[in-house]
Write a protein that holds these residues in place. Structure first.
Motif, PDB file in Angstrom:
ATOM      1  N   PRO A   1      17.582  35.655  57.004  1.00  0.00           N
ATOM      2  CA  PRO A   1      17.513  35.364  58.678  1.00  0.00           C
ATOM      3  C   PRO A   1      18.489  36.265  59.230  1.00  0.00           C
ATOM      4  CG  PRO A   1      18.713  33.660  57.133  1.00  0.00           C
ATOM      5  CD  PRO A   1      18.012  34.598  56.234  1.00  0.00           C
ATOM      6  N   ARG A   2      19.394  36.872  58.519  1.00  0.00           N
ATOM      7  CA  ARG A   2      20.108  37.938  59.512  1.00  0.00           C
ATOM      8  C   ARG A   2      19.269  39.032  59.729  1.00  0.00           C
ATOM      9  NH1 ARG A   2      24.699  38.677  54.758  1.00  0.00           N
ATOM     10  NH2 ARG A   2      22.275  38.812  53.575  1.00  0.00           N
ATOM     11  N   LEU A   3      18.144  39.331  59.088  1.00  0.00           N
ATOM     12  CA  LEU A   3      17.509  40.730  59.212  1.00  0.00           C
ATOM     13  C   LEU A   3      16.113  40.270  60.068  1.00  0.00           C
ATOM     14  CD1 LEU A   3      18.288  42.854  56.376  1.00  0.00           C
ATOM     15  CD2 LEU A   3      19.184  43.069  58.619  1.00  0.00           C
ATOM     16  N   ARG A   4      16.101  39.050  60.819  1.00  0.00           N
ATOM     17  CA  ARG A   4      14.891  38.664  61.750  1.00  0.00           C
ATOM     18  C   ARG A   4      14.816  39.384  62.983  1.00  0.00           C
ATOM     19  NH1 ARG A   4      14.404  32.645  59.244  1.00  0.00           N
ATOM     20  NH2 ARG A   4      13.896  33.207  57.254  1.00  0.00           N
ATOM     21  N   HIS A   5      16.059  39.721  63.261  1.00  0.00           N
ATOM     22  CA  HIS A   5      15.945  40.371  64.989  1.00  0.00           C
ATOM     23  C   HIS A   5      16.481  41.919  65.005  1.00  0.00           C
ATOM     24  CE1 HIS A   5      14.740  36.341  66.115  1.00  0.00           C
ATOM     25  NE2 HIS A   5      15.753  35.877  65.143  1.00  0.00           N
ATOM     26  N   VAL A   6      16.004  42.497  63.899  1.00  0.00           N
ATOM     27  CA  VAL A   6      16.552  43.901  63.871  1.00  0.00           C
ATOM     28  C   VAL A   6      15.903  44.496  65.102  1.00  0.00           C
ATOM     29  CG1 VAL A   6      16.297  45.960  62.488  1.00  0.00           C
ATOM     30  CG2 VAL A   6      16.716  44.047  61.186  1.00  0.00           C
ATOM     31  N   PRO A   7      16.571  45.462  65.858  1.00  0.00           N
ATOM     32  CA  PRO A   7      15.698  46.155  66.851  1.00  0.00           C
ATOM     33  C   PRO A   7      15.186  47.338  66.460  1.00  0.00           C
ATOM     34  CG  PRO A   7      18.349  46.637  66.922  1.00  0.00           C
ATOM     35  CD  PRO A   7      18.224  45.710  65.729  1.00  0.00           C
ATOM     36  N   TYR A   8      14.265  47.088  65.805  1.00  0.00           N
ATOM     37  CA  TYR A   8      13.191  48.258  65.255  1.00  0.00           C
ATOM     38  C   TYR A   8      12.772  49.056  66.521  1.00  0.00           C
ATOM     39  CZ  TYR A   8      13.032  46.131  60.597  1.00  0.00           C
ATOM     40  OH  TYR A   8      13.516  45.645  59.256  1.00  0.00           O
ATOM     41  N   ARG A   9      12.576  50.429  66.400  1.00  0.00           N
ATOM     42  CA  ARG A   9      12.216  51.405  67.207  1.00  0.00           C
ATOM     43  C   ARG A   9      10.708  51.024  67.467  1.00  0.00           C
ATOM     44  NH1 ARG A   9      12.228  55.897  65.456  1.00  0.00           N
ATOM     45  NH2 ARG A   9      12.246  57.122  67.442  1.00  0.00           N
ATOM     46  N   ASN A  10       9.977  51.191  66.694  1.00  0.00           N
ATOM     47  CA  ASN A  10       8.461  50.633  66.598  1.00  0.00           C
ATOM     48  C   ASN A  10       7.824  51.629  67.564  1.00  0.00           C
ATOM     49  OD1 ASN A  10       8.618  48.799  64.898  1.00  0.00           O
ATOM     50  ND2 ASN A  10       8.534  47.062  66.242  1.00  0.00           N
ATOM     51  N   ASN A  11       7.880  52.994  67.391  1.00  0.00           N
ATOM     52  CA  ASN A  11       7.485  53.994  68.216  1.00  0.00           C
ATOM     53  C   ASN A  11       5.921  54.228  67.697  1.00  0.00           C
ATOM     54  OD1 ASN A  11       6.604  56.830  69.065  1.00  0.00           O
ATOM     55  ND2 ASN A  11       8.527  57.181  69.498  1.00  0.00           N
ATOM     56  N   GLU A  12       5.035  53.960  68.627  1.00  0.00           N
ATOM     57  CA  GLU A  12       3.642  54.098  68.377  1.00  0.00           C
ATOM     58  C   GLU A  12       3.125  55.693  67.857  1.00  0.00           C
ATOM     59  OE1 GLU A  12       1.067  51.781  70.358  1.00  0.00           O
ATOM     60  OE2 GLU A  12       2.502  50.131  70.652  1.00  0.00           O
ATOM     61  N   GLU A  13       3.814  56.547  68.535  1.00  0.00           N
ATOM     62  CA  GLU A  13       3.466  58.044  68.197  1.00  0.00           C
ATOM     63  C   GLU A  13       3.851  58.139  66.810  1.00  0.00           C
ATOM     64  OE1 GLU A  13       1.738  60.863  69.557  1.00  0.00           O
ATOM     65  OE2 GLU A  13       1.077  58.893  70.783  1.00  0.00           O
ATOM     66  N   GLU A  14       4.897  57.927  66.461  1.00  0.00           N
ATOM     67  CA  GLU A  14       5.372  58.172  65.040  1.00  0.00           C
ATOM     68  C   GLU A  14       4.795  57.407  64.367  1.00  0.00           C
ATOM     69  OE1 GLU A  14       9.770  57.714  65.152  1.00  0.00           O
ATOM     70  OE2 GLU A  14      10.108  59.334  66.507  1.00  0.00           O
ATOM     71  N   PHE A  15       4.367  56.005  64.465  1.00  0.00           N
ATOM     72  CA  PHE A  15       3.767  55.243  63.502  1.00  0.00           C
ATOM     73  C   PHE A  15       2.231  56.129  63.118  1.00  0.00           C
ATOM     74  CE2 PHE A  15       0.748  51.510  62.648  1.00  0.00           C
ATOM     75  CZ  PHE A  15       1.252  51.088  61.374  1.00  0.00           C
ATOM     76  N   LYS A  16       1.649  56.542  64.175  1.00  0.00           N
ATOM     77  CA  LYS A  16       0.182  57.319  63.903  1.00  0.00           C
ATOM     78  C   LYS A  16       0.514  58.369  63.054  1.00  0.00           C
ATOM     79  CE  LYS A  16      -3.345  58.449  66.782  1.00  0.00           C
ATOM     80  NZ  LYS A  16      -3.641  59.808  66.755  1.00  0.00           N
ATOM     81  N   ALA A  17       1.704  59.074  63.450  1.00  0.00           N
ATOM     82  CA  ALA A  17       1.872  60.327  62.471  1.00  0.00           C
ATOM     83  C   ALA A  17       2.047  59.886  61.157  1.00  0.00           C
ATOM     84  CB  ALA A  17       3.037  61.068  63.006  1.00  0.00           C
TER      85      ALA A  17
END
Ligand SMILES: Cc1cc2nc3c(=O)[nH]c(=O)nc-3n(C[C@H](O)[C@H](O)[C@H](O)COP(=O)(O)OP(=O)(O)OC[C@H]3O[C@@H](n4cnc5c(N)ncnc54)[C@H](O)[C@@H]3O)c2cc1C
Length: 439
Positions: free
Chosen positions: A285-301
């Protein structure tokens, strides 16, 4: 005439099949059944799916084997509850037999089908078949699932008896006298009638791997560039074209490391059954709200194998082209996504789910949460593998990289998308802050 239905799901084989053996001993003629489940098929991102083609071929093979033995094989397209309503109304069904499936959707579906059977006066019986130990068979002293793999594995090994790996005599029982014949059975659907196109990928034979592969497994499994570095049997375990008991017997006799990897498979299957919510959210539960960056360009790469880190890129390109990638490349790619790029593990889990031929929810979720540090069992959150060290250790001659990234070493190959030390620190700082914020 009363019949027993045997419902195939993840067990496309006649031999050593627990539920099928039980059905054939039920005293009623058995009619094997497969349902092309629209609840699953309608959600697939593409109508060219190698897994659907693979399933279709297995169903056709089973139908032929059943006809040769003198019986009828039913293949239906629809939603399971509607299909069963139709079958239970049309035929006098004494019982529905099947093998257990531990995914959350499957568990709900089976409960609903069992209730429907009861209303029609039929029994519903599910057997353990795709794992050696399931559900509550191995628990810690406190009665909950073991939280470390080593304690689970030790308990698993202590519990194992020869009979746990004995084959079921389903093939021997699969004879004309025990099979049902339905002259009015509907024709089986074709791929086109379900709006799918044929899309084949290479799948190794559904037989036990060569003895040499198994004997050398512990030496080769981490060398993705080497031919026969691992067993390549995950697709067959996923669809039950190979019996897990058979492979376990071979592993027990020849290679303890392989046996341990197969125990991981049992372990993740058991964990998903106990914690179905982990399919979609972090267990911790402590890692359910990590502020992930979720950059779409990087995800595509990352998806396209253009991160500038060759082991990661080779893995993603192999995945995109073949539907398979070796375990070491899965680790490199997953670790890079969740730590270096700080992208939510669920994005990676979904991408693998769409692409992997051997996709299995329990194994995929369990491994992704392990890599992200969020799982029931997990790598320490502050562990960030260096892609360069992994390259040096597991593909030192770049044999794997050359195979999948032909432009590596030329100016066409991209520069690293992010610098390792910087990304490492960013991941550690972000995850530490998430822990602290959660108290
Ligand atoms: C991020 C990530 C996602 C994964 N997703 C899946 C998945 O969807 N389906 C899947 O079957 N495996 C998954 N794995 C586990 C593993 O990578 C594959 O099972 C393995 O690479 C398949 O190749 P193989 O049959 O040659 O494996 P081998 O190395 O020959 O191992 C033999 C069998 O042991 C089991 N096994 C091996 N490693 C693992 C493991 N880490 N966890 C659980 N079981 C294991 C598999 O059933 C495998 O077929 C994933 C691993 C990672 C790191």
């Amino acid at each position: 005439m009363k019949i027993t239905l045997f419902w195939h799901r993840r067990d496309f084989r006649l031999h050593d099949n627990a539920g099928l053996a039980a059905a054939l001993s039920s005293g009623y003629p058995v009619v094997p059944l497969f349902i092309y489940d629209r609840e699953i098929l309608d959600l697939l991102p593409s109508r060219r799916d190698a897994r659907v083609t693979f399933i279709y071929d297995q169903v056709e093979r089973l139908a032929q084997e059943t006809a040769q033995a003198g019986g009828t094989f039913l293949a239906m397209y629809g939603r399971p509850l509607e299909v069963f309503e139709q079958l239970l109304t049309r035929y006098e069904v004494a019982a529905v037999y099947t093998n257990e499936d531990y995914e959350p959707y499957a568990a709900e579906r089976d409960t609903a089908v069992a209730e429907l059977c009861q209303r029609h006066g039929a029994t519903f019986q599910a057997y353990k078949d795709q794992v050696i130990f399931a559900k509550r068979e191995i628990l810690s002293k406190s009665g909950s699932p073991n939280r470390t793999f080593s304690s689970y594995r030790n308990a698993w090994l202590d519990k194992l008896q020869d009979e746990d790996l004995q084959p079921y005599p389903s093939k021997e029982l699969f004879t004309a006298e025990r099979l049902g014949h339905l002259p009015d059975a509907e024709p089986r659907p074709g791929l086109e009638s379900m709006q799918f196109e044929r899309f084949e990928q290479f799948v190794p034979a559904a037989e036990l791997p060569a003895e040499a592969v198994v004997r050398n497994y512990h030496l080769t499994r981490n060398s993705p560039g080497q031919v026969n570095s691992s067993t390549r049997r995950s697709v067959h375990l996923r669809f039950g074209t190979l019996s897990v008991r058979e492979l376990m017997r071979q592993a027990r006799d020849l290679n303890p490391k392989l046996l341990a990897e197969l125990i991981w498979r049992d372990y993740f299957m058991m964990l998903l059954w106990h914690f179905p919510n982990t399919a979609t959210e972090s267990y911790d539960p402590r890692l359910r709200h990590v502020p992930y960056r979720n950059n779409e360009e990087e995800f595509k790469a990352w998806c396209e194998g253009r991160t500038g880190y060759p082991l990661v890129d080779a893995g993603m390109r192999e995945l995109n082209q073949t539907g398979y990638l070796p375990n070491r490349a899965r680790i490199a790619a997953a670790g890079f996504l969740v730590k270096h790029l700080l992208i939510d593990w669920r994005w990676g889990d979904k991408y693998f789910a769409d692409k992997l031929l051997d996709y299995d929810m329990a194994q995929n979720v369990g491994n992704w949460q392990w890599m992200a540090g969020t799982g029931v069992v997990a790598a320490p959150w502050f562990r960030v593998y260096s892609p360069q060290s992994q390259q040096e250790q597991y593909d030192p001659t770049f044999a794997y990289v050359w195979q999948w990234v032909p432009e590596f070493g030329t100016c066409e190959y991209p520069k690293p998308i992010v610098e390792h030390k910087f990304a490492r620190q960013r991941a550690v700082d972000t995850l530490r802050a998430a822990y602290q914020a959660a108290g």
